[in-house]
Design a protein around this motif. Structure first.
Motif, PDB file in Angstrom:
ATOM      1  N   UNK A 118     -24.640  86.871 -26.353  1.00 18.77           N
ATOM      2  CA  UNK A 118     -23.776  87.512 -27.351  1.00 18.77           C
ATOM      3  C   UNK A 118     -24.465  87.684 -28.701  1.00 18.77           C
ATOM      4  N   UNK A 119     -25.137  86.646 -29.179  1.00 21.25           N
ATOM      5  CA  UNK A 119     -25.758  86.777 -30.507  1.00 21.25           C
ATOM      6  C   UNK A 119     -26.901  87.782 -30.494  1.00 21.25           C
ATOM      7  N   UNK A 120     -27.505  87.987 -29.303  1.00 15.30           N
ATOM      8  CA  UNK A 120     -28.644  88.919 -29.253  1.00 15.30           C
ATOM      9  C   UNK A 120     -28.182  90.366 -29.450  1.00 15.30           C
ATOM     10  N   UNK A 121     -26.890  90.571 -29.486  1.00 10.88           N
ATOM     11  CA  UNK A 121     -26.400  91.897 -29.867  1.00 10.88           C
ATOM     12  C   UNK A 121     -26.655  92.161 -31.351  1.00 10.88           C
ATOM     13  N   UNK A 122     -26.856  91.127 -32.104  1.00  9.43           N
ATOM     14  CA  UNK A 122     -27.057  91.279 -33.551  1.00  9.43           C
ATOM     15  C   UNK A 122     -28.414  90.725 -33.980  1.00  9.43           C
ATOM     16  N   UNK A 123     -28.730  89.528 -33.538  1.00  8.70           N
ATOM     17  CA  UNK A 123     -29.978  88.911 -33.985  1.00  8.70           C
ATOM     18  C   UNK A 123     -31.171  89.471 -33.219  1.00  8.70           C
ATOM     19  N   UNK A 124     -32.312  89.494 -33.908  1.00  5.56           N
ATOM     20  CA  UNK A 124     -33.566  89.804 -33.240  1.00  5.56           C
ATOM     21  C   UNK A 124     -33.971  88.565 -32.449  1.00  5.56           C
ATOM     22  N   UNK A 125     -34.494  88.752 -31.243  1.00  7.41           N
ATOM     23  CA  UNK A 125     -34.861  87.579 -30.454  1.00  7.41           C
ATOM     24  C   UNK A 125     -36.366  87.511 -30.208  1.00  7.41           C
ATOM     25  N   UNK A 126     -37.084  88.280 -31.000  1.00  8.77           N
ATOM     26  CA  UNK A 126     -38.543  88.204 -31.007  1.00  8.77           C
ATOM     27  C   UNK A 126     -38.956  86.793 -31.455  1.00  8.77           C
ATOM     28  N   UNK A 127     -39.908  86.188 -30.754  1.00  5.63           N
ATOM     29  CA  UNK A 127     -40.294  84.802 -31.037  1.00  5.63           C
ATOM     30  C   UNK A 127     -40.702  84.539 -32.478  1.00  5.63           C
ATOM     31  N   UNK A 128     -41.249  85.577 -33.096  1.00  4.68           N
ATOM     32  CA  UNK A 128     -41.681  85.403 -34.492  1.00  4.68           C
ATOM     33  C   UNK A 128     -40.520  85.040 -35.415  1.00  4.68           C
ATOM     34  N   UNK A 129     -39.355  85.537 -35.070  1.00  4.57           N
ATOM     35  CA  UNK A 129     -38.209  85.325 -35.963  1.00  4.57           C
ATOM     36  C   UNK A 129     -37.025  84.672 -35.251  1.00  4.57           C
ATOM     37  N   UNK A 130     -37.277  84.113 -34.068  1.00  3.70           N
ATOM     38  CA  UNK A 130     -36.184  83.475 -33.327  1.00  3.70           C
ATOM     39  C   UNK A 130     -36.761  82.348 -32.489  1.00  3.70           C
ATOM     40  N   UNK A 131     -36.245  81.156 -32.724  1.00  4.27           N
ATOM     41  CA  UNK A 131     -36.762  79.987 -32.011  1.00  4.27           C
ATOM     42  C   UNK A 131     -35.543  79.264 -31.442  1.00  4.27           C
ATOM     43  N   UNK A 132     -35.635  78.810 -30.220  1.00  2.00           N
ATOM     44  CA  UNK A 132     -34.491  78.097 -29.625  1.00  2.00           C
ATOM     45  C   UNK A 132     -34.821  76.615 -29.521  1.00  2.00           C
ATOM     46  N   UNK A 133     -33.948  75.783 -30.028  1.00  2.00           N
ATOM     47  CA  UNK A 133     -34.138  74.327 -29.953  1.00  2.00           C
ATOM     48  C   UNK A 133     -32.847  73.693 -29.455  1.00  2.00           C
ATOM     49  N   UNK A 134     -32.941  72.433 -29.022  1.00  2.00           N
ATOM     50  CA  UNK A 134     -31.750  71.681 -28.610  1.00  2.00           C
ATOM     51  C   UNK A 134     -31.791  70.338 -29.320  1.00  2.00           C
ATOM     52  N   UNK A 135     -30.659  69.845 -29.761  1.00  2.00           N
ATOM     53  CA  UNK A 135     -30.755  68.559 -30.467  1.00  2.00           C
ATOM     54  C   UNK A 135     -30.859  67.355 -29.532  1.00  2.00           C
TER      55      UNK A 135
END
Lengths: 398, 398
Positions: B108-125
């Motif tokens: 859902x968020x990828x409809x708005x956010x860029x998901x290119x690694x340079x500007x998008x990082x996925x982490x888990x706490x």
């Protein structure tokens, strides 16, 4: 099926203030099951006085019927610190300090408790806490509400005083409670200041499917000057490691109205005899000084040999009762915490500070019959200070 | 040294409510440093509406200048649950549910956010919390007082209502705050309900020697019926995944006094044009319906193709504005939560419940232009319900 001996029953009734619950205790004792008695300690101040000894003697009575003391060194929790009676965050404590403290603590309790493996087990709560993951702690925390914790009286006091309660302090009772689960505690014998935390133990044990531990809180008596209970900082205690002479002298100094209470709690004198003394005092047929003498002998004999006890009595009689103390003994006003060797010098008892040090090293300085061992020792309370054989002053602390 | 573009500056000023602090944000943007923007989510309800999209569009504007979104799946903390807005302990959630939720959320968020690694990082706490020892958590807890935590408004509310606050819930803000340290967050863009927790992040970051993250809270607008903000349970939202027709229809249904606010927050329409419309509405020179039409087009175009947007507009005009809706369309009174297929049957639109199910399966039932996909769907809000081509009823929810 065995029933507790009348000896254990008498100890319980003489030394306990509250039993939660009496019915549960009765049931467990009647079952013949050997109980696991949690004895959790903060080992940072390995200093025990007769107030602590009440719990120890009651536990000893259980040991004599085959029940087991589980001596729990709160090495992990000590590093957080139960905020009991303190208003500030406590400083962090090193592992070495804890080790040293635990050793000293066990040395002291072994004067009363049996340390045979059958009835004495040593554990540390780092066994479970050092390995415990955050998730597990959060699970424990999910069983307890903030309202439950915050109503603890010491927290309420802090709130009223506008003082901080840090979150790690607040959840201390949860940790202490979980200890009961890990030890499978059947019973714990505590001062009433630990009641809140141990009730948390009952609560958590039930949530984990265990029968809740029985809690016995013991009687608290005023310190040797009356009023507040014994504590190191108030200097109103009889130390477990005090010499026989010191113990004797201190008991002789208690207010008359504490005599009966002290007999009940600190001596093994039979109850019939105690009632006799009580009537004798009321009817002025027994002199309080004589009653105290009997008390002092009875108490000292619990900790020292017959010879030592006799010596202690003789020393007291010689030095104080027969007034070997010169009538004109000077009274010296001393600030609490002042160095003993300084006072020796300025009171004129000795000619110089180095003379004072020499006498202390030679074991020739006594306060109320107790030899001063440390040349750096400081005054904590008043009394009679003797240097050499015949030089005395009265010390008054301000 | 680069300065933020005027485009980013406009986004910030249109979408943000509060910046803590403006000066810090300015400094960081001027430094040319690429910021790490913490975007922490509870993935258990992967359902986003335009209210959430405000934050996402603002973050997108930062991404376009090279700043990086660190999308933090709160997989560990989700299992405790931030008590936000809830009055009861939340049920435990499985890891599989979290995985599924995270996947859907990112979709859902990828409809708005860029998901290119340079500007998008996925982490888990869970990266840090699953390994964290009890001792470390206690250390964090030692940095925060009970008074600090309990003053959070939702806790105060619970206290007033006599409801429980469990200890694991109380310390949630500490965990959320520590996330900021682990991510080295420079900035976070949040709804004001997260302000307390993220302020804790600032506090802890400083205690750990980090510069505190900047916090931007975004504007909150009323839902499509006015009043309370959009929420799934109130059914007053425009879903990110709603069809173009649904979005269009819902925007056309908003109260007139929300038009300007919606323009500012949900559209990219230039501010000069918005001021023009505002004046036009005030001076009654622009019809609210026309203004809404422009708004609906502008909003729908942000999420859908030009073709889809055009279709949505045409559909609305055909069906509603040109009154294809028969003048005598019945109004059916429906209880919120009633099954759509039951209402179809009892309103006489279809002959039976099985006919109703068949039509729904065939995609021939619509509410306000949105196709009803689930035969178990229930009414959440009123509107126009169509079955087949020409059968309509008005639904009124009671």
């Amino acid at each position: 099926m065995t029933s507790p001996s009348s000896k254990l029953n008498e100890k319980i009734s003489r030394l306990s203030e509250e039993i939660i619950t009496e019915k549960e205790l009765e049931g467990r004792l009647k079952s013949g099951q050997k109980l696991r008695i949690k004895y959790g300690v903060d080992v940072t101040s390995p200093f025990l006085h007769l107030g602590h000894a009440v719990n120890l003697w009651l536990m000893r009575a259980f040991q004599e019927e085959g029940h087991k003391i589980v001596f729990l060194v709160g090495d992990f929790t000590t590093r957080i610190g139960d905020p009991t009676g303190r208003n500030e965050k406590r400083p962090k404590i090193s592992e070495a300090d804890i080790k040293r403290g635990a050793k000293e603590f066990i040395k002291q309790v072994s004067r009363i408790l049996l340390t045979d493996k059958k009835v004495f087990e040593i554990r540390k709560n780092s066994e479970w806490y050092s390995k415990m993951k955050t998730e597990k702690l959060l699970e424990l925390m999910s069983l307890v509400t903030n309202a439950q914790l915050i109503k603890r009286d010491m927290f309420q006091k802090r709130i009223k005083e506008g003082k901080d309660i840090f979150e790690n302090e607040l959840i201390y009772p949860i940790l202490q409670g979980y200890d009961s689960i890990m030890l499978e505690s059947d019973l714990t014998v505590i001062g009433s200041d630990q009641l809140f935390n141990e009730m948390m133990g009952r609560d958590l044990q039930q949530k984990f499917g265990q029968s809740p531990q029985v809690i016995i809180t013991t009687k608290i008596t005023p310190g040797i000057r009356g009023g507040e209970k014994q504590s190191k900082s108030l200097g109103n205690y009889i130390g477990l490691l005090d010499s026989a002479r010191e113990k004797f002298g201190k008991i002789m100094s208690i207010p008359d109205d504490l005599i009966i209470q002290y007999f009940e709690v600190y001596s093994d004198t039979a109850l019939v005899r105690i009632r006799e003394i009580e009537r004798g005092l009321q009817g002025k047929k027994i002199n309080p000084k004589d009653a105290k003498m009997e008390l002092a002998e009875a108490v000292v004999l619990k900790y020292h040999s017959a010879d030592e006890s006799k010596d202690a009595k003789n020393f007291f009689v010689e030095t104080f009762q027969k007034k070997n103390l010169p009538q004109d003994a000077t009274t010296v006003i001393v600030k609490k915490g002042e160095m003993i060797k300084d006072v020796l010098a300025r009171s004129g008892l000795v000619s110089s500070k180095s003379e004072a040090s020499r006498l202390i090293k030679a074991g020739a300085v006594e306060i109320d019959g107790a030899i001063v061992k440390d040349i750096g020792a400081k005054f904590e309370r008043g009394g009679i200070m003797r240097a050499g054989k015949k030089r005395f002053v009265k010390i008054k602390i301000v």
